[in-house]
Motif scaffolding. Sequence first.
Motif, PDB file in Angstrom:
ATOM      1  N   LEU A  28     -12.836   1.700  -4.051  1.00 42.12           N
ATOM      2  CA  LEU A  28     -11.624   1.157  -3.442  1.00 42.12           C
ATOM      3  C   LEU A  28     -11.868   0.578  -2.058  1.00 42.12           C
ATOM      4  O   LEU A  28     -10.965  -0.038  -1.481  1.00 42.12           O
ATOM      5  N   ALA A  29     -13.034   0.755  -1.516  1.00 41.52           N
ATOM      6  CA  ALA A  29     -13.315   0.271  -0.157  1.00 41.52           C
ATOM      7  C   ALA A  29     -13.154  -1.243  -0.081  1.00 41.52           C
ATOM      8  O   ALA A  29     -13.720  -1.982  -0.881  1.00 41.52           O
ATOM      9  N   GLY A  30     -12.353  -1.664   0.878  1.00 40.17           N
ATOM     10  CA  GLY A  30     -12.195  -3.094   1.112  1.00 40.17           C
ATOM     11  C   GLY A  30     -11.243  -3.798   0.186  1.00 40.17           C
ATOM     12  O   GLY A  30     -11.147  -5.026   0.207  1.00 40.17           O
ATOM     13  N   GLY A  31     -10.521  -3.052  -0.652  1.00 40.40           N
ATOM     14  CA  GLY A  31      -9.592  -3.675  -1.582  1.00 40.40           C
ATOM     15  C   GLY A  31      -8.297  -4.092  -0.912  1.00 40.40           C
ATOM     16  O   GLY A  31      -8.057  -3.809   0.268  1.00 40.40           O
ATOM     17  N   GLY A  32      -7.434  -4.799  -1.655  1.00 45.73           N
ATOM     18  CA  GLY A  32      -6.131  -5.215  -1.155  1.00 45.73           C
ATOM     19  C   GLY A  32      -5.079  -4.180  -1.497  1.00 45.73           C
ATOM     20  O   GLY A  32      -5.349  -2.968  -1.496  1.00 45.73           O
ATOM     21  N   ARG A  33      -3.885  -4.657  -1.819  1.00 42.26           N
ATOM     22  CA  ARG A  33      -2.810  -3.754  -2.205  1.00 42.26           C
ATOM     23  C   ARG A  33      -3.209  -3.020  -3.478  1.00 42.26           C
ATOM     24  O   ARG A  33      -3.637  -3.625  -4.453  1.00 42.26           O
ATOM     25  N   VAL A  34      -3.041  -1.691  -3.462  1.00 45.38           N
ATOM     26  CA  VAL A  34      -3.497  -0.854  -4.579  1.00 45.38           C
ATOM     27  C   VAL A  34      -2.291  -0.331  -5.353  1.00 45.38           C
ATOM     28  O   VAL A  34      -1.332   0.191  -4.783  1.00 45.38           O
ATOM     29  N   GLY A  35      -2.364  -0.463  -6.679  1.00 45.67           N
ATOM     30  CA  GLY A  35      -1.368   0.119  -7.564  1.00 45.67           C
ATOM     31  C   GLY A  35      -2.016   1.202  -8.407  1.00 45.67           C
ATOM     32  O   GLY A  35      -3.130   1.033  -8.888  1.00 45.67           O
ATOM     33  N   LEU A  36      -1.316   2.319  -8.585  1.00 44.53           N
ATOM     34  CA  LEU A  36      -1.821   3.451  -9.372  1.00 44.53           C
ATOM     35  C   LEU A  36      -0.904   3.697 -10.557  1.00 44.53           C
ATOM     36  O   LEU A  36       0.321   3.753 -10.405  1.00 44.53           O
TER      37      LEU A  36
END
Length: 302
Positions: A28-36
């Motif tokens: 997840l490092a450096g990602g944008g908006r995260v959806g779970l």
Amino acid sequence: MKPSTPSSTAPSPNLRVVTTPAELRAALAGGGRVGLVPTMGYLHEGHAALIRQARRACGVVVVSVFVNPKQFGANEDLGRYPRDLERDLGVVGAAGADLLFHPDAATIYPAGYATTVSVSGVSGPPEGTSRPGHFDGVTTVVLKLLNLVQPDRVYFGEKDWQQLAVVRRMVRDLNVPVEVVGVPTVREASGLALSSRNSYLTPGQQARATVLSRALRAVQAAAAAGERGAAQLRQAGLEVLAQEPEVQLDYLTVVDSDMQERARVENDPMTRVLVAARMFGVRLIDNVPLWPVPLGPEGGEA
């Protein structure tokens, strides 16, 4: 019969599977908006709808597959709960997720684990009364997943309506920085709500299980005709359920946004009709808004 799946379930070459918190953080490092999208696996079209909605709104989509032992009671179906990771990989990849987080129980609950998250009030009747401790298990694992993934949005299906209400209250009360998104229930053409537990039923039994959705529609029809008494609304649904001898009713109830039963209902879009029953040895749940709304793009209520 397995629950419905998307027409294409070939694993995406871009899908990455991680099993530990360290691998998850690195991915997840450096990602944008995260959806779970938290799941217990054995995925079907209802889960795919959650993933697709997350894909439309988020730069990175994480799906967790973890059969959480803490939300099963002593006499429930933990041991036989359906599992098929290869199938899940196909559904997750085809729906457009980037990461599948598949930890084992020792990773989530290591030796010496001693913490439980409990939400009072909204976690009580009806489901909390029928399954004591169930929502403590749900909120505990959901909070752990939120801490591990740190998403901007988390997606849940509305079929588990009380679960959605409990998670929303936990997030609000604990100031968890995440938006909780409820996604409408996806159904078979027959009206049967999609569920991993439908796999326990034969096609003929699934057809008879549509009595649950028919009972919910009867309650809606009574409200549309002007009935406002909760007992009378419930009776409209009970009359339908009585037509099917295999129904072992747990509850049929009309609740407000706080999961409270009232003697009379108001024209409130958050009022919900919930049912739970055993049929052919399988516990099934379903719900609909008391005041129907148009169908959404995924085939459930918008």
